[in-house]
Design an enzyme around this catalytic site. Structure first.
Site, mmCIF file in Angstrom:
data_model
loop_
_atom_site.group_PDB
_atom_site.id
_atom_site.type_symbol
_atom_site.label_atom_id
_atom_site.label_comp_id
_atom_site.label_asym_id
_atom_site.label_seq_id
_atom_site.Cartn_x
_atom_site.Cartn_y
_atom_site.Cartn_z
ATOM 1 N N ASN A 8 -28.320 54.784 65.363
ATOM 2 C CA ASN A 8 -27.189 53.990 65.855
ATOM 3 C C ASN A 8 -27.647 52.538 65.896
ATOM 4 O OD1 ASN A 8 -25.146 52.768 67.254
ATOM 5 N ND2 ASN A 8 -25.455 53.900 69.176
ATOM 6 N N LYS A 10 -25.914 50.032 66.615
ATOM 7 C CA LYS A 10 -25.167 49.259 67.617
ATOM 8 C C LYS A 10 -24.689 47.957 66.959
ATOM 9 C CE LYS A 10 -27.683 51.728 71.125
ATOM 10 N NZ LYS A 10 -28.256 51.779 72.468
ATOM 11 N N HIS A 92 -20.021 56.923 73.360
ATOM 12 C CA HIS A 92 -21.349 56.403 73.717
ATOM 13 C C HIS A 92 -21.265 55.768 75.110
ATOM 14 C CE1 HIS A 92 -24.966 53.988 73.734
ATOM 15 N NE2 HIS A 92 -25.410 54.765 72.764
ATOM 16 N N GLU A 94 -22.381 53.132 76.249
ATOM 17 C CA GLU A 94 -22.075 51.695 76.254
ATOM 18 C C GLU A 94 -20.576 51.466 76.150
ATOM 19 O OE1 GLU A 94 -24.813 50.662 73.127
ATOM 20 O OE2 GLU A 94 -26.483 51.043 74.506
ATOM 21 N N GLU A 162 -27.547 61.769 75.971
ATOM 22 C CA GLU A 162 -28.232 60.484 76.134
ATOM 23 C C GLU A 162 -28.166 60.058 77.599
ATOM 24 O OE1 GLU A 162 -28.275 58.122 72.177
ATOM 25 O OE2 GLU A 162 -26.444 57.633 73.225
ATOM 26 N N GLY A 168 -32.610 52.399 75.773
ATOM 27 C CA GLY A 168 -33.156 51.048 75.643
ATOM 28 C C GLY A 168 -34.123 50.644 76.737
ATOM 29 N N SER A 207 -34.565 56.143 74.008
ATOM 30 C CA SER A 207 -35.965 55.725 73.846
ATOM 31 C C SER A 207 -36.786 56.674 72.973
ATOM 32 C CB SER A 207 -36.628 55.521 75.216
ATOM 33 O OG SER A 207 -35.965 54.486 75.926
#
Ligand code: 13P
Length: 245
Positions: A8, A10, A92, A94, A162, A168, A207
């Site tokens: 991904n 992003k 996702h 985010e 996730e 991250g 990660s």
């Protein structure tokens, strides 16, 4: 089950980043897992052209629930399919947090993706607070119930677990936490889909790097990874892919 390693990107990547796909082709010629790269919308068509003749497939990072209409700025699943995308990441964390995407919206997008012939990668995951409160499994189960639509099958749906706190951050759950959560997701999938739920791939994301991938891939019910930062460089991403085969 054959593993799936998805990158991904992003909101990263200009045309010059296609060189990473070219390099990845060279590095993964004999890979025996499925490889997906999800660049931003602007690069999908170019990424499809760049990956032609290789094992790499291309995905998007979101789509709209409707196929056409007055939805300024949005992109439909049909549009993605037309330019050669095979996958779409949905829900996702985010997007769940920045755009308040709720489970029902994710399910509607997944239905649109399936109708367009795309495979949805539906993301689930608890926050740090939910993990610390002992609610991680309940949260993930509820997200799965709400975000995986009617008509989902092992061929049109992949799940990505996730944990929000692992994205991250360099933090990774323990092997036991991954195993327990993936087992709960498997059980919920079987409850929903019956026998076919056994064949839905469940990816781990958060990660993942070349150095920790092999240990994560050895966990039962982990059939691959959804990789953020470490998917941006072909050499690092290829290291993860080689840990999967
Ligand atoms: P990182 O691999 O950068 O932690 O991101 C994970 C992710 O959000 C993939 O969708």
């Amino acid at each position: 089950m054959r593993k799936l390693i998805a990158g991904n990107w992003k909101m990263n990547g200009l045309a010059s980043s296609l060189a990473e796909i070219a390099a990845l082709k060279g590095l993964t010629g004999t890979a025996t897992c499925d490889i997906v790269v999800c660049p931003p919308f602007t690069l999908i068509e170019k990424a499809v052209a760049e990956s032609r003749g290789s094992a790499i497939l291309v995905g998007a990072q979101d789509c709209h629930a409707q196929s056409t209409g007055a939805y300024t700025g949005d992109v439909s699943a049909d549009m993605l399919a037309e330019i050669g995308a095979h996958f779409v990441i949905l829900g996702h964390s985010e997007r769940r947090s920045a755009y308040r995407e709720a489970d029902a919206a994710v399910a509607a997008k997944a239905t649109a993706a399936h109708k367009a012939g795309l495979t949805s990668i539906v993301c689930l995951g608890e926050t740090r607070e939910e993990r610390e409160d002992g609610r991680a499994i309940d949260v993930v189960r509820a997200q799965l119930e709400g975000s995986v639509p009617e008509g989902a099958t092992s061929s049109n749906t992949t799940i990505a677990y996730e944990p929000v706190w692992a994205i991250g951050t360099g933090l990774v759950p323990t092997i036991e936490q991954i195993e327990e959560t993936h087992a709960a997701i498997r059980q919920a999938l079987e409850g929903r889909m019956g026998y076919d739920g056994r064949h839905v791939r469940i990816l781990y994301g958060g990660s993942v790097k070349a150095s920790n991938a092999a240990a994560i891939f050895a966990v039962p019910n982990v059939e691959g990874a959804l990789v953020g930062g470490a998917s941006l460089k072909a050499s690092e991403f290829a290291g993860i892919i080689s840990a999967a085969v």
